[in-house]
Each structure stands twice: as structure tokens, then as C-alpha cells.
Design a protein around this motif. Structure first.
Motif, PDB file in Angstrom:
ATOM      1  N   GLU A 135       0.820  -1.216   0.000  1.00  0.00           N
ATOM      2  CA  GLU A 135       0.000   0.000   0.000  1.00  0.00           C
ATOM      3  C   GLU A 135       0.849   1.259   0.000  1.00  0.00           C
ATOM      4  O   GLU A 135       0.483   2.272  -0.600  1.00  0.00           O
ATOM      5  N   ALA A 136       2.018   1.202   0.660  1.00  0.00           N
ATOM      6  CA  ALA A 136       2.860   2.390   0.762  1.00  0.00           C
ATOM      7  C   ALA A 136       3.506   2.773  -0.557  1.00  0.00           C
ATOM      8  O   ALA A 136       4.120   3.842  -0.648  1.00  0.00           O
ATOM      9  N   MET A 137       3.376   1.945  -1.582  1.00  0.00           N
ATOM     10  CA  MET A 137       3.954   2.271  -2.887  1.00  0.00           C
ATOM     11  C   MET A 137       3.084   3.226  -3.688  1.00  0.00           C
ATOM     12  O   MET A 137       3.510   3.709  -4.738  1.00  0.00           O
ATOM     13  N   GLY A 139       1.621   6.441  -5.128  1.00  0.00           N
ATOM     14  CA  GLY A 139       2.260   7.734  -5.289  1.00  0.00           C
ATOM     15  C   GLY A 139       3.715   7.657  -5.703  1.00  0.00           C
ATOM     16  O   GLY A 139       4.361   8.698  -5.854  1.00  0.00           O
ATOM     17  N   ARG A 140       4.232   6.441  -5.923  1.00  0.00           N
ATOM     18  CA  ARG A 140       5.649   6.283  -6.263  1.00  0.00           C
ATOM     19  C   ARG A 140       5.837   5.922  -7.737  1.00  0.00           C
ATOM     20  O   ARG A 140       4.932   5.388  -8.383  1.00  0.00           O
ATOM     21  N   VAL A 141       7.032   6.210  -8.238  1.00  0.00           N
ATOM     22  CA  VAL A 141       7.437   5.868  -9.601  1.00  0.00           C
ATOM     23  C   VAL A 141       8.654   4.970  -9.502  1.00  0.00           C
ATOM     24  O   VAL A 141       9.658   5.346  -8.880  1.00  0.00           O
ATOM     25  N   VAL A 142       8.569   3.782 -10.093  1.00  0.00           N
ATOM     26  CA  VAL A 142       9.650   2.804 -10.000  1.00  0.00           C
ATOM     27  C   VAL A 142      10.023   2.321 -11.393  1.00  0.00           C
ATOM     28  O   VAL A 142       9.270   2.506 -12.359  1.00  0.00           O
ATOM     29  N   ASP A 143      11.200   1.688 -11.486  1.00  0.00           N
ATOM     30  CA  ASP A 143      11.588   1.097 -12.754  1.00  0.00           C
ATOM     31  C   ASP A 143      11.152  -0.360 -12.799  1.00  0.00           C
ATOM     32  O   ASP A 143      10.474  -0.845 -11.891  1.00  0.00           O
ATOM     33  N   ALA A 144      11.545  -1.070 -13.846  1.00  0.00           N
ATOM     34  CA  ALA A 144      11.080  -2.441 -14.033  1.00  0.00           C
ATOM     35  C   ALA A 144      11.631  -3.403 -13.001  1.00  0.00           C
ATOM     36  O   ALA A 144      11.085  -4.493 -12.821  1.00  0.00           O
ATOM     37  N   ALA A 145      12.702  -3.009 -12.299  1.00  0.00           N
ATOM     38  CA  ALA A 145      13.277  -3.854 -11.262  1.00  0.00           C
ATOM     39  C   ALA A 145      12.804  -3.468  -9.872  1.00  0.00           C
ATOM     40  O   ALA A 145      13.322  -3.986  -8.878  1.00  0.00           O
ATOM     41  N   GLY A 146      11.843  -2.556  -9.776  1.00  0.00           N
ATOM     42  CA  GLY A 146      11.317  -2.154  -8.471  1.00  0.00           C
ATOM     43  C   GLY A 146      12.159  -1.121  -7.758  1.00  0.00           C
ATOM     44  O   GLY A 146      11.976  -0.890  -6.560  1.00  0.00           O
ATOM     45  N   ARG A 147      13.071  -0.455  -8.469  1.00  0.00           N
ATOM     46  CA  ARG A 147      13.901   0.586  -7.862  1.00  0.00           C
ATOM     47  C   ARG A 147      13.237   1.945  -8.050  1.00  0.00           C
ATOM     48  O   ARG A 147      12.733   2.242  -9.134  1.00  0.00           O
ATOM     49  N   GLY A 153      13.298   8.577  -1.853  1.00  0.00           N
ATOM     50  CA  GLY A 153      13.851   7.662  -0.854  1.00  0.00           C
ATOM     51  C   GLY A 153      13.486   6.225  -1.145  1.00  0.00           C
ATOM     52  O   GLY A 153      12.782   5.913  -2.116  1.00  0.00           O
ATOM     53  N   PRO A 154      13.959   5.321  -0.285  1.00  0.00           N
ATOM     54  CA  PRO A 154      13.685   3.891  -0.506  1.00  0.00           C
ATOM     55  C   PRO A 154      12.205   3.565  -0.385  1.00  0.00           C
ATOM     56  O   PRO A 154      11.440   4.284   0.278  1.00  0.00           O
ATOM     57  N   LEU A 155      11.812   2.484  -1.043  1.00  0.00           N
ATOM     58  CA  LEU A 155      10.418   2.053  -1.016  1.00  0.00           C
ATOM     59  C   LEU A 155      10.062   1.449   0.331  1.00  0.00           C
ATOM     60  O   LEU A 155      10.866   0.742   0.945  1.00  0.00           O
ATOM     61  N   ASP A 156       8.848   1.714   0.768  1.00  0.00           N
ATOM     62  CA  ASP A 156       8.310   1.092   1.975  1.00  0.00           C
ATOM     63  C   ASP A 156       7.276   0.069   1.521  1.00  0.00           C
ATOM     64  O   ASP A 156       6.136   0.411   1.229  1.00  0.00           O
TER      65      ASP A 156
END
Length: 481
Positions: A135-137, A139-147, A153-156
Motif C-alpha cells: 500500500e505504501a507504494m 504515489g511512487r514511480v519505480v523502474d522495471a526492477a522495483g527501484r 527515498g527507498p520504497l516502503d
């Protein structure tokens, strides 16, 4: 001294000395083992042609990750690659980044997954990848590897899930029996979409598909939005997030970006990751809108890999594995099973399909139409005339619509399409003044209604039209003034 004259406790003292000696020996051995370098199995790089590398000396399943060593002087000591095939004792590898600097005979190390994830996830199967979800992801933008790509900051994340999922039993799926409001008048009223439906958005380049996707993402009634930007230009990624999706849309969305300059492996992985995220939220009982732009780039990435490992081309340069991959990805979307109370999550998906030269018979477009639950076609001629959204209503269809709408709406949609079709067939005659009113009563009605029809089909980018409002406007269209 004989045994008869040994003092009491002499045997016990000797045993203690022997035990202490063994303890010292084991302690020294333990220190030596701790200081030793563990033995790692590795193979050797033997060939590098185009996108494919060949290695020998390893026995790994397809889908496994490897690390290939780079010579001294490079910023990174290794580069990551994936096993995409094999022939005898040769493994075919495809790197995830540039291959500059690789040398013949470079060592290839298997990259083994951890036995248990730090987030309590079960052990990964050999060759499988696990990426973060939670759920904390939102609002986030990540690449195909989840980075993370957004610098926040780091993903929660709460857990990790595999990229591949077991096929859903078709009898366990809940039926498509409720409407999903997408906020676009023409789609809500004339191409009604249901929860769990898979739709294709067919368009050439530059006819407004990204704008239409952004409108749906901002105005939809879905609780969660998953956006997969697969194979698009890097500039468009930021533009879509900031201008098209906007702050309102991003707040309840997760964006997975695998732009065109990434390897075909990461483009495939990005599409699978976006689908895995959508499955996670669906399993939480939420309504999910999955937007993937585009399904064609996904197919092209698979074509690059398949041709590189030697698979023969079949239909217009596309190998057979491409047409096997498409339904495997699309079928993961849709409704999930419902609980005893009748509640359950759903993934309503929109996949964009690029029609090269506006050719609707392109092999990928043709295959997508066969596996999707409907398609929305965008017309270049409408876009060039300033008609937005440029939806060609006559060429578009929603296969689940008849089971979702009331008879009154169905009659209104049928009359709308009849009037529009009658006008379009005689448009040239009308425009040059060759038609005299009174010869065709139906055409006369279509000519009188056409300004209203055209206004109904157009909608501003910042304008929202909910489902009930769209139905009311459609019914009002045919009421006498």
C-alpha cells in the motif's frame, strides 16, 4: 607406574586434557574457515553476438539471473544478465545493460535468490524473480526492477511477489456485471466499460491516446491505478506523470517505467511487474485500473529476444512466442474470485496498441482484438480536425456492454450510432450541397442532430463526465426541443 598404583582421578585428568586439545583444534579450524574465501561456481563467456551472450560451465534454468565480471577500470565490477535459452551445454544470456567492456572468457556467476525474503515472503522458486508490492507504494514511480525513480527515498513495501502468476481458473472468476466509471462521456455512454473488463486503445502515433489515458486515470472511480509505461520515450514518462496524470492521479497510482532505452528484458519485466502490482491490490479487494502503454512495445521486446536466440519469424517478422506471450499477460487482468458476501477485487485494464500507419490489420492489433473484451479506436482524421477525444465510435465496441446497461440506454446508443452512420455515409454529398432536404427523412434527422452529436462526443481534457451524467445527456439528445 602400573595401573594398580595410579592415583585416583588420573584417567579423568587425561580425558580433560584430550578434550581441551580437541576444542583448541576445532576452534582454530573454525577461525580458518571463517577467514577462507568461499568457493563459487562460475562459467565462462564464450561468445557475444548482437544482444545475446553465450556461456559454458553452468547449469541454470531459463529465467535465472547471472553476474558477468567486467575488467578493471570500470565503475561496476559486474553486469547482470538473464538466461533466455540454451542449446546443449551452452547458455544464452541477455544483459540488462550495455555490454561494453566484456571480454572473452569472462567469469559468469549465478545470482542465487535469498532463501527467505526479509519481508517474510516465501522462498523464491529457482529462476523466479520477486519484486516489492504494498500500500505504501501508492504515489511512487519505480523502474522495471522495483527501484525508485522519483528521488523520494527507498520504497516502503510490505511484501514481495513473483513476476509470474499461476493462471486463474476461468470458472473462479466473478462475472462482469457492474459498470466502471472512467470519466469520459463517449466511453461511459456509448462504450460502457465493466469492472474487470480488458479493453484495447488502438491508435497511431500522435492522435491523443496519452491524453485520453490521463483523463481516465484522473477521473475514474477505481480505487487504485497502476500505470505501466513500456517502451515509450523517456521524455514522455515525466510528461505523462506531471502533466497528464497530475498530482490527483498520482496520489492513488503506482507508475512502472521501462522506457525505450532499456533492454528488451526490462521492458518485458516492466509489463509483468505492473500486472503483479495490480494483482496484489485486486487480492486486497480493491477496484484497480491498469493502464499499459503500450502492448505493442511489449510484443516488440519479446520479438527482439526471440529473434536474437534464433527463433524463426512467422507473421510479418513476429515469432510464434510473441503471440503466446500476449494472452498470458492479458489474461492475468480481470475479476478475481468473490467471497461469501459477494465482494471481491477487480482489474479493469486498458492496453494501448500502436497501429503502424493507422493499419488496423497489423498482426499485433489483430491478435489483441481477439483476446481483449473490446476496443476503442482513435481516428487520425478526427484528431487533425481538432475533435478530442478522437474516438471513432463506429469502429469501436465494448463486448461486455450489453450485459451492463439498461434497455433504454441500449436503444439510445443504437439510435445515436444510426444517426452518426447515416450522416457519415452522406457527408460528401452534404458538404458540396448535392443533397436536397426532404428526400430522406432519416438523413434529415441526422443532419439536424449532427451538431449535438459532435458536441456530445467532444470533451475537454480538464472536464469530467461521470456515468450517470453521460447517460442523462445521451437521452436528452433525442428529446424534442
Amino acid at each position: 607406574m602400573t595401573d594398580a598404583y595410579k592415583p585416583a582421578g588420573a584417567d579423568q585428568a587425561a580425558n580433560n586434557r584430550h578434550l581441551q586439545a580437541w576444542r583448541n583444534t576445532l576452534g582454530n579450524a573454525s577461525i580458518s574457515v571463517g577467514r577462507s574465501i568461499p568457493i563459487r561456481t562460475y562459467g565462462r563467456l564464450t561468445r557475444a553476438v548482437g544482444l545475446v551472450l553465450e556461456a559454458v560451465g553452468l547449469r541454470l534454468p531459463v529465467g535465472s539471473d547471472c553476474l558477468i565480471e567486467l575488467p578493471p577500470g570500470y565503475a561496476q565490477r559486474t553486469t547482470e544478465a538473464e538466461v533466455v535459452g540454451f542449446a546443449g551445454d551452452r547458455l544464452f544470456l541477455m544483459p540488462q545493460t550495455e555490454v561494453a567492456g566484456l571480454l572473452p572468457g569472462a567469469r559468469v556467476y549465478p545470482l542465487e535468490a535469498a532463501a527467505v525474503s526479509g519481508n517474510g515472503s516465501p522462498p523464491a522458486e529457482p529462476g523466479s524473480k520477486r519484486l516489492p508490492v504494498g500500500e505504501a507504494m501508492l504515489g511512487r514511480v519505480v523502474d522495471a526492477a522495483g527501484r525508485p525513480l522519483d528521488g523520494l527515498g527507498p520504497l516502503d513495501f510490505s511484501r514481495e511477489v513473483p513476476l509470474s502468476a499461476a493462471p486463474v481458473n476461468p470458472l473462479a472468476r466473478a462475472p462482469i456485471d457492474s459498470v466502471l466509471d472512467v470519466g469520459v462521456r463517449a466511453i461511459n455512454a456509448l462504450l460502457t466499460v465493466g469492472r474487470g473488463q480488458r479493453m484495447g486503445l488502438f491508435a497511431g502515433s500522435g492522435v491523443g491516446k496519452s491524453v485520453l489515458l490521463g483523463m481516465m486515470a484522473r477521473y475514474t472511480s477505481a480505487e487504485v491505478i497502476i500505470v505501466g509505461l513500456i517502451g515509450e520515450r523517456g521524455r514522455e514518462v515525466k510528461d505523462f506523470i506531471e502533466n497528464t496524470l497530475g498530482v490527483e492521479g498520482l496520489a492513488r497510482a503506482v507508475v512502472v517505467a521501462a522506457p525505450a532505452d532499456t533492454s528488451p528484458l526490462l521492458r518485458l519485466q516492466g509489463a509483468a511487474y505492473a500486472t503483479s502490482l495490480a494483482e496484489y491490490f485486486r487480492d486486497q479487494g480493491k477496484d484497480v485500473l491498469l493502464i499499459m502503454d503500450s502492448l505493442t512495445r511489449y510484443a516488440m521486446a519479446q520479438r527482439e529476444i526471440a529473434l536474437a536466440v534464433g527463433e524463426p519469424p512467422a507473421t510479418k517478422g513476429y515469432p510464434p512466442s510473441v503471440f503466446a506471450k500476449l494472452p498470458a499477460l492479458v489474461e492475468r487482468a480481470g475479476n478475481g474470485a468473490r467471497d461469501a458476501s459477494g465482494k471481491g477485487g477487480a482489474i479493469t485494464a486498458f492496453y494501448t496498441v500502436l497501429t503502424e500507419g493507422d493499419d488496423q490489420q497489423d498482426p499485433i492489433a489483430d491478435a489483441a482484438r481477439a483476446i481483449l473484451d473490446g476496443h476503442v479506436v482513435l481516428s487520425r482524421s478526427l484528431a487533425e480536425s481538432g475533435h478530442y477525444p478522437a474516438i471513432d465510435i463506429e469502429a469501436s465496441i465494448s463486448r461486455a456492454m450489453t450485459s451492463l446497461i439498461e434497455p433504454a440506454q441500449f436503444d439510445a446508443v443504437r439510435r445515436f450510432k444510426q444517426m452518426l452512420s447515416r450522416y457519415q455515409r452522406n457527408r460528401d454529398l452534404i458538404s458540396v450541397g448535392a443533397y436536397a432536404p426532404g428526400h430522406d427523412l432519416q438523413l434529415d434527422k441526422a443532419i439536424a442532430l449532427y451538431p449535438k452529436i459532435e458536441a456530445f462526443l467532444q470533451q475537454g481534457m480538464t472536464e469530467r463526465a461521470d456515468y450517470m451524467e453521460a447517460i442523462a445527456q445521451l437521452e436528452q439528445l433525442f428529446q424534442p426541443e
